[in-house]
Design a protein around this motif. Structure first.
Motif, PDB file in Angstrom:
ATOM      1  N   ALA A 166       0.830  -1.206   0.000  1.00 57.75           N
ATOM      2  CA  ALA A 166       0.000   0.000   0.000  1.00 57.75           C
ATOM      3  C   ALA A 166       0.865   1.257   0.000  1.00 57.75           C
ATOM      4  O   ALA A 166       0.557   2.245  -0.678  1.00 57.75           O
ATOM      5  CB  ALA A 166      -0.930  -0.001   1.207  1.00 57.75           C
ATOM      6  N   ALA A 167       1.959   1.218   0.755  1.00 58.53           N
ATOM      7  CA  ALA A 167       2.859   2.367   0.797  1.00 58.53           C
ATOM      8  C   ALA A 167       3.487   2.607  -0.574  1.00 58.53           C
ATOM      9  O   ALA A 167       3.657   3.760  -1.001  1.00 58.53           O
ATOM     10  CB  ALA A 167       3.937   2.153   1.848  1.00 58.53           C
ATOM     11  N   ALA A 168       3.825   1.526  -1.270  1.00 56.22           N
ATOM     12  CA  ALA A 168       4.400   1.678  -2.609  1.00 56.22           C
ATOM     13  C   ALA A 168       3.415   2.365  -3.550  1.00 56.22           C
ATOM     14  O   ALA A 168       3.797   3.199  -4.384  1.00 56.22           O
ATOM     15  CB  ALA A 168       4.797   0.314  -3.157  1.00 56.22           C
ATOM     16  N   ILE A 169       2.127   2.038  -3.409  1.00 52.51           N
ATOM     17  CA  ILE A 169       1.102   2.682  -4.238  1.00 52.51           C
ATOM     18  C   ILE A 169       0.958   4.154  -3.862  1.00 52.51           C
ATOM     19  O   ILE A 169       0.953   5.041  -4.714  1.00 52.51           O
ATOM     20  CB  ILE A 169      -0.245   1.949  -4.080  1.00 52.51           C
ATOM     21  CG1 ILE A 169      -0.139   0.510  -4.621  1.00 52.51           C
ATOM     22  CG2 ILE A 169      -1.359   2.721  -4.773  1.00 52.51           C
ATOM     23  CD1 ILE A 169      -1.348  -0.344  -4.331  1.00 52.51           C
ATOM     24  N   ALA A 170       0.829   4.431  -2.555  1.00 51.21           N
ATOM     25  CA  ALA A 170       0.618   5.804  -2.093  1.00 51.21           C
ATOM     26  C   ALA A 170       1.809   6.698  -2.407  1.00 51.21           C
ATOM     27  O   ALA A 170       1.648   7.872  -2.754  1.00 51.21           O
ATOM     28  CB  ALA A 170       0.326   5.810  -0.594  1.00 51.21           C
ATOM     29  N   LEU A 171       3.019   6.143  -2.303  1.00 52.06           N
ATOM     30  CA  LEU A 171       4.221   6.956  -2.537  1.00 52.06           C
ATOM     31  C   LEU A 171       4.371   7.367  -3.998  1.00 52.06           C
ATOM     32  O   LEU A 171       5.167   8.247  -4.314  1.00 52.06           O
ATOM     33  CB  LEU A 171       5.462   6.193  -2.079  1.00 52.06           C
ATOM     34  CG  LEU A 171       5.649   6.088  -0.563  1.00 52.06           C
ATOM     35  CD1 LEU A 171       6.799   5.147  -0.229  1.00 52.06           C
ATOM     36  CD2 LEU A 171       5.897   7.466   0.045  1.00 52.06           C
ATOM     37  N   GLY A 172       3.609   6.719  -4.882  1.00 53.03           N
ATOM     38  CA  GLY A 172       3.672   7.097  -6.284  1.00 53.03           C
ATOM     39  C   GLY A 172       3.248   8.539  -6.530  1.00 53.03           C
ATOM     40  O   GLY A 172       3.627   9.140  -7.536  1.00 53.03           O
ATOM     41  N   ASN A 173       2.453   9.099  -5.621  1.00 55.11           N
ATOM     42  CA  ASN A 173       1.999  10.480  -5.765  1.00 55.11           C
ATOM     43  C   ASN A 173       2.736  11.449  -4.847  1.00 55.11           C
ATOM     44  O   ASN A 173       2.381  12.628  -4.781  1.00 55.11           O
ATOM     45  CB  ASN A 173       0.496  10.568  -5.479  1.00 55.11           C
ATOM     46  CG  ASN A 173      -0.339  10.055  -6.642  1.00 55.11           C
ATOM     47  OD1 ASN A 173      -0.080  10.377  -7.797  1.00 55.11           O
ATOM     48  ND2 ASN A 173      -1.335   9.233  -6.343  1.00 55.11           N
ATOM     49  N   VAL A 174       3.751  10.963  -4.137  1.00 59.31           N
ATOM     50  CA  VAL A 174       4.483  11.806  -3.190  1.00 59.31           C
ATOM     51  C   VAL A 174       5.781  12.284  -3.831  1.00 59.31           C
ATOM     52  O   VAL A 174       6.580  11.461  -4.288  1.00 59.31           O
ATOM     53  CB  VAL A 174       4.798  11.029  -1.889  1.00 59.31           C
ATOM     54  CG1 VAL A 174       5.617  11.900  -0.940  1.00 59.31           C
ATOM     55  CG2 VAL A 174       3.515  10.578  -1.214  1.00 59.31           C
ATOM     56  N   PRO A 175       6.019  13.591  -3.886  1.00 56.00           N
ATOM     57  CA  PRO A 175       7.304  14.084  -4.406  1.00 56.00           C
ATOM     58  C   PRO A 175       8.408  13.849  -3.372  1.00 56.00           C
ATOM     59  O   PRO A 175       8.485  14.561  -2.367  1.00 56.00           O
ATOM     60  CB  PRO A 175       7.042  15.578  -4.614  1.00 56.00           C
ATOM     61  CG  PRO A 175       5.967  15.922  -3.637  1.00 56.00           C
ATOM     62  CD  PRO A 175       5.119  14.692  -3.503  1.00 56.00           C
ATOM     63  N   LEU A 176       9.249  12.860  -3.608  1.00 55.01           N
ATOM     64  CA  LEU A 176      10.272  12.507  -2.618  1.00 55.01           C
ATOM     65  C   LEU A 176      11.534  13.348  -2.784  1.00 55.01           C
ATOM     66  O   LEU A 176      12.158  13.736  -1.803  1.00 55.01           O
ATOM     67  CB  LEU A 176      10.611  11.016  -2.741  1.00 55.01           C
ATOM     68  CG  LEU A 176       9.453  10.052  -2.424  1.00 55.01           C
ATOM     69  CD1 LEU A 176       9.882   8.607  -2.679  1.00 55.01           C
ATOM     70  CD2 LEU A 176       8.990  10.223  -0.983  1.00 55.01           C
ATOM     71  N   ARG A 177      11.917  13.648  -4.012  1.00 57.44           N
ATOM     72  CA  ARG A 177      13.186  14.356  -4.240  1.00 57.44           C
ATOM     73  C   ARG A 177      13.093  15.832  -3.868  1.00 57.44           C
ATOM     74  O   ARG A 177      14.028  16.389  -3.313  1.00 57.44           O
ATOM     75  CB  ARG A 177      13.607  14.210  -5.698  1.00 57.44           C
ATOM     76  CG  ARG A 177      14.043  12.796  -6.052  1.00 57.44           C
ATOM     77  CD  ARG A 177      14.601  12.744  -7.461  1.00 57.44           C
ATOM     78  NE  ARG A 177      15.084  11.419  -7.807  1.00 57.44           N
ATOM     79  CZ  ARG A 177      15.626  11.092  -8.971  1.00 57.44           C
ATOM     80  NH1 ARG A 177      15.771  12.035  -9.915  1.00 57.44           N
ATOM     81  NH2 ARG A 177      16.038   9.863  -9.219  1.00 57.44           N
ATOM     82  N   ASP A 178      11.997  16.471  -4.222  1.00 58.89           N
ATOM     83  CA  ASP A 178      11.865  17.904  -3.933  1.00 58.89           C
ATOM     84  C   ASP A 178      10.573  18.159  -3.177  1.00 58.89           C
ATOM     85  O   ASP A 178       9.765  18.999  -3.550  1.00 58.89           O
ATOM     86  CB  ASP A 178      11.920  18.729  -5.210  1.00 58.89           C
ATOM     87  CG  ASP A 178      10.907  18.259  -6.241  1.00 58.89           C
ATOM     88  OD1 ASP A 178      10.275  17.205  -6.021  1.00 58.89           O
ATOM     89  OD2 ASP A 178      10.721  18.960  -7.261  1.00 58.89           O
ATOM     90  N   ASN A 179      10.372  17.401  -2.116  1.00 62.34           N
ATOM     91  CA  ASN A 179       9.169  17.550  -1.305  1.00 62.34           C
ATOM     92  C   ASN A 179       9.096  18.966  -0.730  1.00 62.34           C
ATOM     93  O   ASN A 179      10.090  19.464  -0.188  1.00 62.34           O
ATOM     94  CB  ASN A 179       9.175  16.527  -0.168  1.00 62.34           C
ATOM     95  CG  ASN A 179       7.853  16.478   0.571  1.00 62.34           C
ATOM     96  OD1 ASN A 179       7.518  17.373   1.338  1.00 62.34           O
ATOM     97  ND2 ASN A 179       7.114  15.405   0.359  1.00 62.34           N
ATOM     98  N   PRO A 180       7.941  19.652  -0.846  1.00 65.38           N
ATOM     99  CA  PRO A 180       7.856  21.028  -0.342  1.00 65.38           C
ATOM    100  C   PRO A 180       8.096  21.129   1.154  1.00 65.38           C
ATOM    101  O   PRO A 180       8.466  22.196   1.651  1.00 65.38           O
ATOM    102  CB  PRO A 180       6.429  21.461  -0.706  1.00 65.38           C
ATOM    103  CG  PRO A 180       5.686  20.190  -0.950  1.00 65.38           C
ATOM    104  CD  PRO A 180       6.688  19.227  -1.477  1.00 65.38           C
ATOM    105  N   GLY A 181       7.873  20.030   1.888  1.00 67.72           N
ATOM    106  CA  GLY A 181       8.115  20.043   3.331  1.00 67.72           C
ATOM    107  C   GLY A 181       9.552  19.773   3.709  1.00 67.72           C
ATOM    108  O   GLY A 181       9.899  19.838   4.895  1.00 67.72           O
TER     109      GLY A 181
END
Length: 627
Positions: free
Chosen positions: A37-52
């Protein structure tokens, strides 16, 4: 795929040990699915340039696993109950594979919806797509359906392999302590995520709060009042979110606004104001104002609760944009333009304007200019105090020869309906207090209605002092005045045992007075259907000189122009959404079911939602999504 448990489970272990063995397998299987599930959800998360940045990713590292483990455990609860006691573990294995597979399929659909529209799968989307209202916009070819079928088959095959692998990897006699320790870690993740959520929510840290949007169907716990006592306070954010990751494109184009007149503006909003309260007996001062104003007789709030009613009034948008505006702390364009044009802002709420979080939505850019009534007073005393303070502010602006915008939100008219102790009842019998436990289908609402109307009469007397002060300064011909309510209030008017607000989308909880005094505009009664969404675009076009098409920053209409014909109104509550179209009310619940009701909240013979209304609602709810 064969998913039965290896023979080690049932025949060789005592019953208690067998149950612990299955619980251990179930725990491992849920954890494995949480990884998928995390692999699916992380598909929409900007990991390299996350605004946070690092803080945002650290928050996600705690919140996302706990969130998905909670959903996975919920999906696996029924299989656990069914399979813990039988001699064979086959029931446990098969039912767990089916339900966890369905959970992952749902998550994949949600991920696709989020990719396209920047919001998660919800009831309205489900009903629109599968109910046929969007067939002309969402048409799937046979190749697409084939791909969907292959993907579903792959998911369930993977689930079968995972179930088999978990049985193989499990020790013959797993220690109970290890199982309990594993779930203790899960509980810490869940609890830690919620504590972090409450902390960053209280701080108003936009870049971290924005991570909530990546958690499917998240229900974050907030504790702003408690955190304030600990010294954690909201901080005003600078600038806008990174447009690459923003949920919204709002406005669609930069606004071009220039006004040479710069009239003063006074907004008076009353809590829970019924449309039928606008009478000479109950609201004499507002009724007198209405003689020289445009009165919209069929005006509806954008929601049956303060959060959504004020949201629509201050943004000119449906309340469905609230979560995204809150995540990104985007203030209303109204206050940006007012600031650019040199207006003094006098913003007063009797109750705190940080609960709901208007300080991080509509007033996000001007939160340092928000004022609230003295907390030690009841709402009638707070109302009187903020009206007095606003009068002083207006006089100061006049002395400095600056235009001003005044906003005052009166709370006396909210249950239990406050007025000074010596205030004369408008009618008797009048309830001395409100006993909510006494409400029922056969309860006579007369005493409570009389108390409510007396509270409205008191609030109207404060409006009278404001209007008298404007006249004394000669400002009535240079000041736009609006008197309205955030939503309405029901006293079992439908005879369906609804009381107060936030219960239904009928006229008795949505229809409010809308009295608009606009110097230079003809007075009179307006028969058109109007909405809270219409106030901001009307004000920005005609008072602030905004040249953009209204659709650039609002879903509302121009109240001073000719009506545009039938319209669909999107209205919100805490748990439901509805589309009002003509005499029909289409209510969408959280499970995707639509119910078609008439204005008296009785079922209509035709239960299918009107496709035109649903398409209009969809366009309004997605117009400003960043795609």
């Amino acid at each position: 795929m064969h998913t039965a448990a290896p023979s080690i489970d049932a025949p060789l272990l005592p019953s208690a040990a067998r149950r612990w063995h299955r619980l251990a397998w179930w725990s491992l299987f849920v954890a494995g699915n949480a990884v998928l599930a995390a692999a699916i959800a992380l598909g929409n998360v900007p990991l390299r340039d996350n605004p946070g940045g690092a803080a945002g990713l650290a928050y996600l590292a705690i919140a996302l696993p706990g969130h998905l483990l909670a959903f996975g455990a919920l999906a696996g609860l029924l299989p656990l109950l069914l399979g813990l006691w039988p001699r064979s573990a086959r029931i446990l294995s098969v039912s767990a594979v089916v339900l966890q597979g369905l959970w992952l399929c749902l998550l994949l659909v949600d991920a696709k919806v989020f990719t396209l529209y920047r919001f998660h799968l919800n009831a309205m989307v489900v009903n629109m797509v599968f109910g046929g209202a969007l067939q002309d916009q969402v048409a799937l070819s046979w190749k697409t359906w084939l791909q969907v079928g292959m993907l579903v088959a792959a998911i369930f095959s993977a689930e079968g392999l995972l179930a088999w692998a978990c049985w193989k990897l499990l020790p013959a006699a797993p220690r109970r302590r290890r199982v309990l320790q594993a779930w203790a870690v899960v509980a810490l993740l869940m609890g830690g995520g919620q504590v972090a959520t409450a902390y960053y929510d209280a701080r108003g840290d936009r870049d971290v709060i924005a991570q909530w949007n990546y958690l499917p169907w998240a229900q974050p716990i907030t504790a702003k009042s408690f955190m304030r006592r600990l010294g954690v306070v909201s901080e005003q954010q600078a600038g806008l979110p990174d447009p690459r990751h923003a949920q919204l494109q709002y406005p669609l184009h930069p606004l071009r606004c220039q006004s040479t007149q710069r009239p003063n503006v006074l907004m008076v909003v009353l809590e829970s104001l019924r449309q039928d309260a606008l009478t000479a007996q109950v609201m004499p001062n507002t009724t007198a104002l209405a003689q020289d104003a445009r009165v919209y007789d069929h005006h509806f709030s954008t929601g049956n609760a303060t959060r959504y009613g004020l949201f629509g009034l201050l943004y000119g948008l449906p309340g469905g944009y609230w979560p995204s505006m809150l995540d990104e702390q985007r203030g209303s364009q109204l206050f940006r333009v007012l600031g650019q044009q040199g207006y003094d802002l006098h913003l007063y709420g009797s109750a705190p304007l940080y609960s709901p979080e208007f300080d991080r939505t509509a007033f996000a850019d001007v939160r340092d200019q928000l004022h609230q009534g003295p907390s030690q007073l009841k709402s009638d005393g707070r109302d009187r105090a903020i009206v007095s303070a606003l009068q002083q502010d207006i006089r100061a602006s006049q002395a400095a020869q600056r235009p001003w915008f005044g906003f005052v939100f009166l709370d006396s008219t909210h249950a239990p309906y406050h007025m000074p102790a010596d205030y004369r009842p408008l009618a008797t019998p009048m309830a001395g207090d409100i006993d909510f436990l006494a409400f029922g289908p056969d309860h006579d609402p007369t005493p409570e209605l009389n108390r409510y109307r007396t509270a409205v009469h008191y609030a109207d007397s404060l409006i009278g002092t404001l209007l008298d002060d404007l006249r004394a300064q000669g400002l009535e011909q240079n000041t736009i005045v609006l008197v309205t309510g955030d939503h309405a209030e029901e006293f079992n008017d439908l005879q369906l045992n609804y009381w107060g607000h936030n219960g239904n989308f009928s006229d008795f909880q949505l229809q409010v007075p809308f009295v608009l005094h606009w110097p230079g505009q003809d007075a009179g009664r307006q028969a058109r259907i109007s909405s809270h969404e219409d106030w901001v675009p009307t004000l920005m076009r005609h008072a602030l000189g905004c040249e953009n098409p209204l659709a650039d920053y609002s879903t509302g209409q121009d109240l001073l122009a000719e009506p545009q014909g039938p319209r669909a109104l999107v209205v919100e509550s805490w748990s439901q959404r509805a589309v009002r179209y003509g005499d029909a009310i289409y209510v969408f619940d959280k499970f995707g079911n639509a119910t078609a009701l008439d204005r008296h909240y009785r079922p209509l013979p035709q239960q299918s939602p009107d496709a035109t209304a649903v398409r209009a609602a969809w366009e309004a709810l997605t117009r400003f999504r960043n795609r």
